[in-house]
Write a protein that holds these residues in place. Sequence first.
Motif, PDB file in Angstrom:
ATOM      1  N   UNK A  11      50.357  48.446  33.585  1.00 38.66           N
ATOM      2  CA  UNK A  11      49.060  48.088  34.154  1.00 38.66           C
ATOM      3  C   UNK A  11      49.195  47.568  35.580  1.00 38.66           C
ATOM      4  N   UNK A  12      48.201  47.863  36.377  1.00 45.47           N
ATOM      5  CA  UNK A  12      48.140  47.383  37.757  1.00 45.47           C
ATOM      6  C   UNK A  12      47.159  46.223  37.816  1.00 45.47           C
ATOM      7  N   UNK A  13      47.685  45.013  37.865  1.00 44.68           N
ATOM      8  CA  UNK A  13      46.799  43.841  37.837  1.00 44.68           C
ATOM      9  C   UNK A  13      46.010  43.711  39.133  1.00 44.68           C
ATOM     10  N   UNK A  14      46.523  44.262  40.245  1.00 44.03           N
ATOM     11  CA  UNK A  14      45.768  44.198  41.503  1.00 44.03           C
ATOM     12  C   UNK A  14      44.543  45.090  41.416  1.00 44.03           C
ATOM     13  N   UNK A  15      44.745  46.286  40.908  1.00 45.45           N
ATOM     14  CA  UNK A  15      43.599  47.187  40.736  1.00 45.45           C
ATOM     15  C   UNK A  15      42.588  46.606  39.767  1.00 45.45           C
ATOM     16  N   UNK A  16      43.094  45.972  38.696  1.00 51.37           N
ATOM     17  CA  UNK A  16      42.178  45.347  37.728  1.00 51.37           C
ATOM     18  C   UNK A  16      41.397  44.212  38.380  1.00 51.37           C
ATOM     19  N   UNK A  17      42.055  43.435  39.264  1.00 52.50           N
ATOM     20  CA  UNK A  17      41.386  42.298  39.894  1.00 52.50           C
ATOM     21  C   UNK A  17      40.262  42.748  40.816  1.00 52.50           C
ATOM     22  N   UNK A  18      40.495  43.799  41.608  1.00 50.76           N
ATOM     23  CA  UNK A  18      39.479  44.215  42.579  1.00 50.76           C
ATOM     24  C   UNK A  18      38.377  45.042  41.946  1.00 50.76           C
ATOM     25  N   UNK A  19      38.584  45.526  40.742  1.00 48.61           N
ATOM     26  CA  UNK A  19      37.527  46.292  40.075  1.00 48.61           C
ATOM     27  C   UNK A  19      36.666  45.425  39.176  1.00 48.61           C
ATOM     28  N   UNK A  20      37.028  44.158  38.995  1.00 46.80           N
ATOM     29  CA  UNK A  20      36.208  43.226  38.229  1.00 46.80           C
ATOM     30  C   UNK A  20      35.501  42.287  39.196  1.00 46.80           C
ATOM     31  N   UNK A  21      34.376  41.755  38.750  1.00 46.59           N
ATOM     32  CA  UNK A  21      33.593  40.877  39.629  1.00 46.59           C
ATOM     33  C   UNK A  21      33.249  39.539  38.995  1.00 46.59           C
ATOM     34  N   UNK A  22      33.334  39.407  37.688  1.00 45.83           N
ATOM     35  CA  UNK A  22      32.909  38.162  37.047  1.00 45.83           C
ATOM     36  C   UNK A  22      33.972  37.083  37.265  1.00 45.83           C
ATOM     37  N   UNK A  23      33.556  35.830  37.322  1.00 46.50           N
ATOM     38  CA  UNK A  23      34.492  34.744  37.607  1.00 46.50           C
ATOM     39  C   UNK A  23      35.315  34.353  36.384  1.00 46.50           C
ATOM     40  N   UNK A  24      36.307  33.533  36.618  1.00 50.33           N
ATOM     41  CA  UNK A  24      37.147  33.016  35.536  1.00 50.33           C
ATOM     42  C   UNK A  24      36.307  32.090  34.648  1.00 50.33           C
ATOM     43  N   UNK A  25      36.458  32.255  33.350  1.00 45.79           N
ATOM     44  CA  UNK A  25      35.751  31.408  32.394  1.00 45.79           C
ATOM     45  C   UNK A  25      34.468  32.000  31.848  1.00 45.79           C
ATOM     46  N   UNK A  26      33.959  33.073  32.460  1.00 44.52           N
ATOM     47  CA  UNK A  26      32.733  33.715  31.965  1.00 44.52           C
ATOM     48  C   UNK A  26      33.102  34.697  30.855  1.00 44.52           C
ATOM     49  N   UNK A  27      32.593  34.461  29.654  1.00 41.18           N
ATOM     50  CA  UNK A  27      32.945  35.305  28.525  1.00 41.18           C
ATOM     51  C   UNK A  27      32.292  36.675  28.656  1.00 41.18           C
ATOM     52  N   UNK A  28      33.120  37.706  28.526  1.00 42.83           N
ATOM     53  CA  UNK A  28      32.655  39.080  28.594  1.00 42.83           C
ATOM     54  C   UNK A  28      33.004  39.817  27.310  1.00 42.83           C
ATOM     55  N   UNK A  29      34.077  39.415  26.650  1.00 39.21           N
ATOM     56  CA  UNK A  29      34.558  40.089  25.451  1.00 39.21           C
ATOM     57  C   UNK A  29      34.561  39.087  24.294  1.00 39.21           C
ATOM     58  N   UNK A  30      34.257  39.598  23.110  1.00 43.34           N
ATOM     59  CA  UNK A  30      34.202  38.736  21.924  1.00 43.34           C
ATOM     60  C   UNK A  30      35.616  38.398  21.457  1.00 43.34           C
ATOM     61  N   UNK A  31      35.779  37.162  20.996  1.00 40.87           N
ATOM     62  CA  UNK A  31      37.086  36.705  20.530  1.00 40.87           C
ATOM     63  C   UNK A  31      36.912  35.909  19.243  1.00 40.87           C
TER      64      UNK A  31
END
Length: 217
Positions: free
Chosen positions: A132-152
């Motif tokens: 996985x490319x974490x840089x590509x993942x970082x720039x393609x996401x926009x929501x901040x840290x701590x905002x729930x997007x996926x169920x756990x």
Amino acid sequence: MRNMMAFGLGLLALAACARVPDDTGVGFGPYDATAQARAARATAPQPQSAPAAPSAGSTADIAAVAGGAIAAAEARPAATPGAAAISDEQNFDAVSARESIESDAERRQRMIEQRVEIAPTALPARTGNAGPNIIEYAVTTTHPVGQQVYSRNTLFSGNRHERNCRSYRSDNLAQEAFLAAGGPERDRQALDPDGDGYACGWDPSVFRNAAQAARDQ
């Protein structure tokens, strides 16, 4: 009578065991010899004691060290032509003696003319299965840290989350492992219990800010 004889024999034994006093000291030899020995000792030259060294850090010590360094520098032979020498560019007197405003301007102009600009090019494409490319993942996401997007399912993730995150040397490595194991949708190792898609406190804003700074140039 026997007692007297025994007492006498005891005195003789004690006299035989007694140490003979040394007659070389004062009061045991002739007075004239003793006086002559004293006079000889008084007139004999006495050893001169060395001067006390200055204490560490004293002014005298610092001055002595500085004087020795200056003397050594003056005694050092002049550098031969072609030999490497210490730069004197920080010495104003030395530079001003051989340079002027005009010569400095000419030197700067020569440096500008010799400068070569390299145009930036696109990054090479990643080949093979590099993970996985974490840089590509970082720039393609926009929501901040701590905002729930996926169920756990956080029922049993508390202790597992801390234990599993400690097994990675950095949060970047944890994020790579999280994405390689099915993240951000799945979280088998409880690396993302809050469901924001970022494992073990990983923060994508560092890469987002770098990408934005590159676009602003």
